[in-house]
Design a protein around this motif. Structure first.
Motif, PDB file in Angstrom:
ATOM      1  N   GLY A 147      12.540  54.422  -4.214  1.00 45.03           N
ATOM      2  CA  GLY A 147      11.943  55.506  -4.977  1.00 45.03           C
ATOM      3  C   GLY A 147      12.309  56.876  -4.464  1.00 45.03           C
ATOM      4  O   GLY A 147      12.959  57.005  -3.412  1.00 45.03           O
ATOM      5  N   TRP A 148      11.921  57.870  -5.237  1.00 45.91           N
ATOM      6  CA  TRP A 148      12.089  59.276  -4.858  1.00 45.91           C
ATOM      7  C   TRP A 148      10.753  59.982  -4.975  1.00 45.91           C
ATOM      8  O   TRP A 148      10.030  59.796  -5.954  1.00 45.91           O
ATOM      9  CB  TRP A 148      13.117  59.966  -5.738  1.00 45.91           C
ATOM     10  CG  TRP A 148      14.523  59.509  -5.513  1.00 45.91           C
ATOM     11  CD1 TRP A 148      15.194  58.537  -6.192  1.00 45.91           C
ATOM     12  CD2 TRP A 148      15.429  60.004  -4.526  1.00 45.91           C
ATOM     13  NE1 TRP A 148      16.467  58.390  -5.687  1.00 45.91           N
ATOM     14  CE2 TRP A 148      16.635  59.285  -4.669  1.00 45.91           C
ATOM     15  CE3 TRP A 148      15.354  60.988  -3.534  1.00 45.91           C
ATOM     16  CZ2 TRP A 148      17.748  59.525  -3.862  1.00 45.91           C
ATOM     17  CZ3 TRP A 148      16.461  61.216  -2.733  1.00 45.91           C
ATOM     18  CH2 TRP A 148      17.637  60.493  -2.894  1.00 45.91           C
ATOM     19  N   TYR A 149      10.458  60.786  -3.999  1.00 45.96           N
ATOM     20  CA  TYR A 149       9.309  61.668  -3.987  1.00 45.96           C
ATOM     21  C   TYR A 149       9.814  63.065  -3.703  1.00 45.96           C
ATOM     22  O   TYR A 149      10.952  63.248  -3.244  1.00 45.96           O
ATOM     23  CB  TYR A 149       8.314  61.243  -2.905  1.00 45.96           C
ATOM     24  CG  TYR A 149       7.542  59.984  -3.228  1.00 45.96           C
ATOM     25  CD1 TYR A 149       8.174  58.749  -3.253  1.00 45.96           C
ATOM     26  CD2 TYR A 149       6.185  60.029  -3.518  1.00 45.96           C
ATOM     27  CE1 TYR A 149       7.482  57.594  -3.557  1.00 45.96           C
ATOM     28  CE2 TYR A 149       5.471  58.882  -3.814  1.00 45.96           C
ATOM     29  CZ  TYR A 149       6.128  57.668  -3.834  1.00 45.96           C
ATOM     30  OH  TYR A 149       5.426  56.521  -4.142  1.00 45.96           O
ATOM     31  N   ARG A 150       8.983  64.053  -3.963  1.00 44.84           N
ATOM     32  CA  ARG A 150       9.377  65.425  -3.654  1.00 44.84           C
ATOM     33  C   ARG A 150       8.174  66.218  -3.159  1.00 44.84           C
ATOM     34  O   ARG A 150       7.029  65.898  -3.468  1.00 44.84           O
ATOM     35  CB  ARG A 150       9.999  66.102  -4.874  1.00 44.84           C
ATOM     36  CG  ARG A 150       9.037  66.315  -6.045  1.00 44.84           C
ATOM     37  CD  ARG A 150       9.802  66.824  -7.258  1.00 44.84           C
ATOM     38  NE  ARG A 150       8.914  67.093  -8.382  1.00 44.84           N
ATOM     39  CZ  ARG A 150       9.340  67.419  -9.597  1.00 44.84           C
ATOM     40  NH1 ARG A 150      10.645  67.527  -9.848  1.00 44.84           N
ATOM     41  NH2 ARG A 150       8.460  67.650 -10.555  1.00 44.84           N
ATOM     42  N   TYR A 196      13.438  66.605  -1.614  1.00 46.32           N
ATOM     43  CA  TYR A 196      13.365  65.273  -2.219  1.00 46.32           C
ATOM     44  C   TYR A 196      13.554  64.211  -1.131  1.00 46.32           C
ATOM     45  O   TYR A 196      14.507  64.284  -0.343  1.00 46.32           O
ATOM     46  CB  TYR A 196      14.427  65.121  -3.303  1.00 46.32           C
ATOM     47  CG  TYR A 196      14.050  65.837  -4.581  1.00 46.32           C
ATOM     48  CD1 TYR A 196      14.021  67.231  -4.646  1.00 46.32           C
ATOM     49  CD2 TYR A 196      13.688  65.120  -5.727  1.00 46.32           C
ATOM     50  CE1 TYR A 196      13.651  67.882  -5.808  1.00 46.32           C
ATOM     51  CE2 TYR A 196      13.321  65.760  -6.899  1.00 46.32           C
ATOM     52  CZ  TYR A 196      13.312  67.148  -6.924  1.00 46.32           C
ATOM     53  OH  TYR A 196      12.939  67.806  -8.083  1.00 46.32           O
ATOM     54  N   TYR A 197      12.647  63.240  -1.141  1.00 47.27           N
ATOM     55  CA  TYR A 197      12.658  62.187  -0.126  1.00 47.27           C
ATOM     56  C   TYR A 197      12.908  60.826  -0.767  1.00 47.27           C
ATOM     57  O   TYR A 197      12.258  60.458  -1.753  1.00 47.27           O
ATOM     58  CB  TYR A 197      11.324  62.137   0.605  1.00 47.27           C
ATOM     59  CG  TYR A 197      11.005  63.360   1.409  1.00 47.27           C
ATOM     60  CD1 TYR A 197      10.302  64.424   0.849  1.00 47.27           C
ATOM     61  CD2 TYR A 197      11.406  63.463   2.738  1.00 47.27           C
ATOM     62  CE1 TYR A 197      10.008  65.555   1.589  1.00 47.27           C
ATOM     63  CE2 TYR A 197      11.117  64.587   3.488  1.00 47.27           C
ATOM     64  CZ  TYR A 197      10.417  65.628   2.903  1.00 47.27           C
ATOM     65  OH  TYR A 197      10.122  66.745   3.656  1.00 47.27           O
ATOM     66  N   THR A 221      16.175  65.911   1.334  1.00 46.09           N
ATOM     67  CA  THR A 221      17.289  66.768   0.944  1.00 46.09           C
ATOM     68  C   THR A 221      16.753  67.863   0.026  1.00 46.09           C
ATOM     69  O   THR A 221      15.955  67.601  -0.872  1.00 46.09           O
ATOM     70  CB  THR A 221      18.415  65.956   0.272  1.00 46.09           C
ATOM     71  OG1 THR A 221      19.530  66.810   0.013  1.00 46.09           O
ATOM     72  CG2 THR A 221      17.971  65.305  -1.022  1.00 46.09           C
ATOM     73  N   GLN A 222      17.195  69.077   0.276  1.00 46.79           N
ATOM     74  CA  GLN A 222      16.666  70.236  -0.465  1.00 46.79           C
ATOM     75  C   GLN A 222      17.332  70.346  -1.831  1.00 46.79           C
ATOM     76  O   GLN A 222      18.562  70.317  -1.941  1.00 46.79           O
ATOM     77  CB  GLN A 222      16.883  71.516   0.330  1.00 46.79           C
ATOM     78  CG  GLN A 222      16.429  72.776  -0.384  1.00 46.79           C
ATOM     79  CD  GLN A 222      14.916  72.882  -0.493  1.00 46.79           C
ATOM     80  OE1 GLN A 222      14.197  72.648   0.482  1.00 46.79           O
ATOM     81  NE2 GLN A 222      14.431  73.234  -1.685  1.00 46.79           N
ATOM     82  N   VAL A 223      16.510  70.532  -2.840  1.00 50.89           N
ATOM     83  CA  VAL A 223      16.979  70.847  -4.186  1.00 50.89           C
ATOM     84  C   VAL A 223      16.359  72.185  -4.578  1.00 50.89           C
ATOM     85  O   VAL A 223      15.136  72.320  -4.560  1.00 50.89           O
ATOM     86  CB  VAL A 223      16.593  69.756  -5.207  1.00 50.89           C
ATOM     87  CG1 VAL A 223      16.912  70.217  -6.627  1.00 50.89           C
ATOM     88  CG2 VAL A 223      17.312  68.457  -4.893  1.00 50.89           C
TER      89      VAL A 223
END
Length: 114
Positions: free
Chosen positions: A35-38, A93-94, A108-110
């Motif tokens: 998954g992705w979290y932010r 974003y993790y 990682t920075q978005v």
């Protein structure tokens, strides 16, 4: 132990696209959820999307129709294709891997500018 390495963040303008990737290595299991979290400045970490090993996906309402998550089980990778980015998508974003335990990437920075 599972190690997660993310890549693909950066700075884009509103309306543009970015693709994030995450690779898992170590003692991965075949049954898992990627998954992705932010997390935006001053806010709590929030769910973005996930995909189970069988392929079923889930999305936060805020990204439905704009983001697509996919995975390659053979390579233990997950990709988040982000289209029509908005300023409010700006966050770190993790990558997240859930199997016998939960693991997180370093983030990682978005950044989406107007």
């Amino acid at each position: 132990q599972v190690q997660l390495v993310e890549s693909g963040g950066g700075l884009v303008q509103a309306g543009e696209s970015l693709r994030l990737s995450c690779a898992a290595s170590g003692s991965t299991s075949s049954i898992n959820v990627f998954g992705w979290y932010r997390q935006a400045p001053g806010k709590q970490r929030e769910f973005v999307a996930n995909i189970v090993s069988g392929g079923r996906t889930n999305y936060a309402d805020s990204v439905k129709g704009r983001f697509t998550i996919s995975r390659d089980n053979a390579k233990n990778t997950v990709t988040l294709q982000m289209n029509s980015l908005k300023v409010e998508d700006t966050a770190v974003y993790y990558c997240n891997w859930v199997g016998y335990r939960t693991y997180w990437g370093q983030g990682t920075q978005v950044t989406v500018s107007s």
